[in-house]
Design an enzyme around this catalytic site. Structure first.
Site, short mmCIF file in Angstrom:
data_model
loop_
_atom_site.label_atom_id
_atom_site.label_comp_id
_atom_site.label_asym_id
_atom_site.label_seq_id
_atom_site.Cartn_x
_atom_site.Cartn_y
_atom_site.Cartn_z
N SER A 25 0.69 -23.44 31.97
CA SER A 25 0.72 -24.13 33.32
C SER A 25 1.22 -22.99 34.19
O SER A 25 1.12 -23.27 35.54
CB SER A 25 1.72 -25.23 33.51
OG SER A 25 2.88 -24.91 32.96
N THR A 71 8.55 -28.84 41.27
CA THR A 71 7.64 -28.81 40.21
C THR A 71 7.09 -30.37 40.12
O THR A 71 7.61 -31.12 40.59
CB THR A 71 8.06 -28.27 38.83
OG1 THR A 71 6.92 -28.57 37.90
CG2 THR A 71 9.27 -29.18 38.57
N GLY A 72 6.01 -30.33 39.63
CA GLY A 72 5.26 -31.72 39.77
C GLY A 72 4.34 -31.95 40.51
O GLY A 72 3.44 -30.77 40.90
N THR A 83 4.96 -25.82 36.61
CA THR A 83 5.28 -24.81 37.38
C THR A 83 6.52 -24.21 37.46
O THR A 83 7.77 -24.65 37.02
CB THR A 83 5.23 -25.21 39.16
OG1 THR A 83 3.97 -25.78 39.14
CG2 THR A 83 5.70 -24.20 39.94
N GLY A 136 2.17 -31.90 43.43
CA GLY A 136 2.13 -31.08 44.70
C GLY A 136 1.72 -31.90 45.87
O GLY A 136 2.54 -31.52 46.96
N THR A 144 2.27 -20.92 39.65
CA THR A 144 1.64 -21.99 38.66
C THR A 144 0.02 -21.78 38.77
O THR A 144 -0.37 -21.03 39.37
CB THR A 144 1.87 -23.55 39.54
OG1 THR A 144 1.44 -24.37 38.51
CG2 THR A 144 1.20 -23.46 40.79
N ARG A 192 -8.87 -26.88 44.67
CA ARG A 192 -7.49 -27.49 45.07
C ARG A 192 -6.38 -26.70 45.08
O ARG A 192 -6.33 -25.79 44.15
CB ARG A 192 -7.20 -28.87 44.04
CG ARG A 192 -5.97 -29.50 44.21
CD ARG A 192 -5.15 -29.23 43.76
NE ARG A 192 -3.71 -29.85 43.33
CZ ARG A 192 -2.51 -29.72 42.90
NH1 ARG A 192 -2.46 -28.58 42.36
NH2 ARG A 192 -1.71 -30.42 42.85
N VAL A 193 -5.51 -26.99 46.06
CA VAL A 193 -4.14 -25.89 46.22
C VAL A 193 -3.10 -26.97 46.11
O VAL A 193 -3.25 -28.06 47.01
CB VAL A 193 -4.35 -24.97 47.33
CG1 VAL A 193 -2.94 -24.27 47.48
CG2 VAL A 193 -5.31 -23.95 47.36
N GLY A 194 -1.93 -26.62 45.59
CA GLY A 194 -1.00 -27.50 45.48
C GLY A 194 0.35 -27.26 46.35
O GLY A 194 0.16 -26.47 47.26
N ASP A 195 1.35 -27.61 46.07
CA ASP A 195 2.75 -27.11 46.75
C ASP A 195 3.10 -25.91 46.59
O ASP A 195 3.82 -25.06 47.42
CB ASP A 195 3.70 -28.22 46.72
CG ASP A 195 4.11 -28.36 44.95
OD1 ASP A 195 3.21 -28.14 44.23
OD2 ASP A 195 5.32 -28.23 44.79
N1 ASP Z 1 3.35 -28.78 41.51
C1 ASP Z 1 2.28 -27.86 40.76
C2 ASP Z 1 1.03 -28.25 41.50
O1 ASP Z 1 0.90 -29.45 42.24
C3 ASP Z 1 2.03 -28.66 39.43
C4 ASP Z 1 3.42 -28.65 38.61
O2 ASP Z 1 4.30 -28.34 38.80
O3 ASP Z 1 2.86 -29.25 37.61
O4 ASP Z 1 0.07 -27.65 41.63
#
Ligand code: ASP
Length: 331
Positions: free
Chosen positions: A89, A242-243, A191, A245, A209, A219-222
């Site tokens: 990841s 984490t999680g 992440t 985003g 991440t 796609r771009v996350g947090d």
């Molecule tokens: N926070 C990350 C994202 O959304 C992914 C993750 O932490 O699992 O890209």
């Protein structure tokens, strides 16, 4: 499938002087809360990271213990995970997007609120180091995609193949159904967000991440978004996430956690309230994971998540521990 449905169904994957905001916090507490949660001793140096990543925190601690800066510690700490092909990841070996391309997001922030970020970066093993170069060598904060990649090559970063055979095979399997299903705590290893205080009492943070597995290309996350996936305020503290985003971006989660600490909350209380905000915007039983960790200026640490299974590593003179996070749901 509309955007909301896509997100719902997607694979989920802190010696010496107490600062003014923390004194304000002391005043804000009831006696009971204060005795329970306020650290009497300032702890530094210290490093904290999302998930059970002992090699990463060990590296960071080694730098901190040798009088290195918190900035060097968090960069080199998360680089351990970026280079680890078994961590699917982050960095090399990360799971690809739905088209089979590994695209990386990372950001870094220092004691002076300087920050740098890369989004949608391909073919470079250490996005965190490119993010640091964006911070130190450009007038910008974020570089994206091909531009970020070219910038990195210009600085001597090497091109590498990020998709490992293991991740490619799993992607090929996924393609057979191409179903987006929540996988809470995927591999317990999502992440990597890392926060540190060095011997001078200065804070820094890093977050890196490969993002949500099998995401839509682009796609771009947090994680590379300052304020969402990471925030550092050298007067108050730092937080990272984490999680899923999208949920963290909607609530500007890490900034929220730091602001809650500024208002007087402990790291644990601040992370809990930030999770609560996310819960309020979703159902009572969200089928996705979010985990926040935080470190305040005194070296107090805390974390909170939605589902059990999330943990965070802490390394200080008091030891090197993996700490299961409290969670909103019990199972
Ligand atoms: N926070 C990350 C994202 O959304 C992914 C993750 O932490 O699992 O890209």
């Amino acid at each position: 499938m509309n955007r909301r449905k896509f997100i719902e169904k997607s694979t989920l994957s802190t010696a010496g002087i107490i600062s003014a905001p923390l004194l304000a916090r002391e005043r804000a507490y009831s006696e009971n809360d204060r005795t329970k949660t306020f650290a009497k001793d300032v702890v530094r140096p210290i490093v904290i990271a999302t998930w059970d990543v002992p090699n990463a925190t060990e590296k960071a601690w080694h730098i901190l213990r040798s009088d290195g800066s918190s900035l060097d510690a968090v960069e080199q700490g998360v680089m351990i995970e970026e280079a680890d092909e078994n961590n699917q990841s982050v960095g090399k070996g990360g799971r690809p997007d739905r088209d089979g391309n590994v695209t990386l997001d990372a950001c870094i922030m220092d004691k002076d609120s300087k920050c740098g970020s890369v989004v949608y970066l391909q073919n470079i093993v250490h996005p965190i180091s490119v993010a640091r170069k964006v911070m130190e060598e450009t007038p910008h904060v974020i570089l994206a995609g091909r531009g970020a990649e070219q910038f990195a090559y210009g600085l001597g970063f090497k091109k590498d193949k990020l998709l490992t055979e293991k991740s490619r095979q799993e992607w090929l399997q996924w393609k057979k159904t191409a179903r987006y299903e929540p996988v809470i705590n995927i591999e317990n290893h999502d992440t990597i967000g890392m926060l540190a205080i060095d011997g001078n009492g200065d804070l820094a943070g890093a977050c890196t991440t490969s993002g949500m597995a099998y995401k839509i290309a682009g796609r771009v996350g947090d994680s590379p978004i300052i304020g969402a996936g990471l925030f550092v305020d050298n007067e108050v503290g730092a937080a990272t996430a984490t999680g899923v985003g999208e949920e963290v971006i909607r609530t500007v989660g890490s900034f929220l956690v730091v602001e809650l600490m500024r208002q007087g909350k402990t790291p644990h209380q601040a992370c809990k309230e930030a999770v609560q905000r996310i819960i309020e915007k979703n159902s009572d039983q969200p089928d996705f994971q979010i985990g926040f960790i935080a470190l305040n200026k005194n070296g107090e640490t805390g974390g909170y998540c939605i589902h059990p299974g999330f943990s965070y590593r802490v390394y200080s003179k008091d030891g090197h521990t993996n700490n299961p996070s409290d969670s909103y749901l019990n199972k």
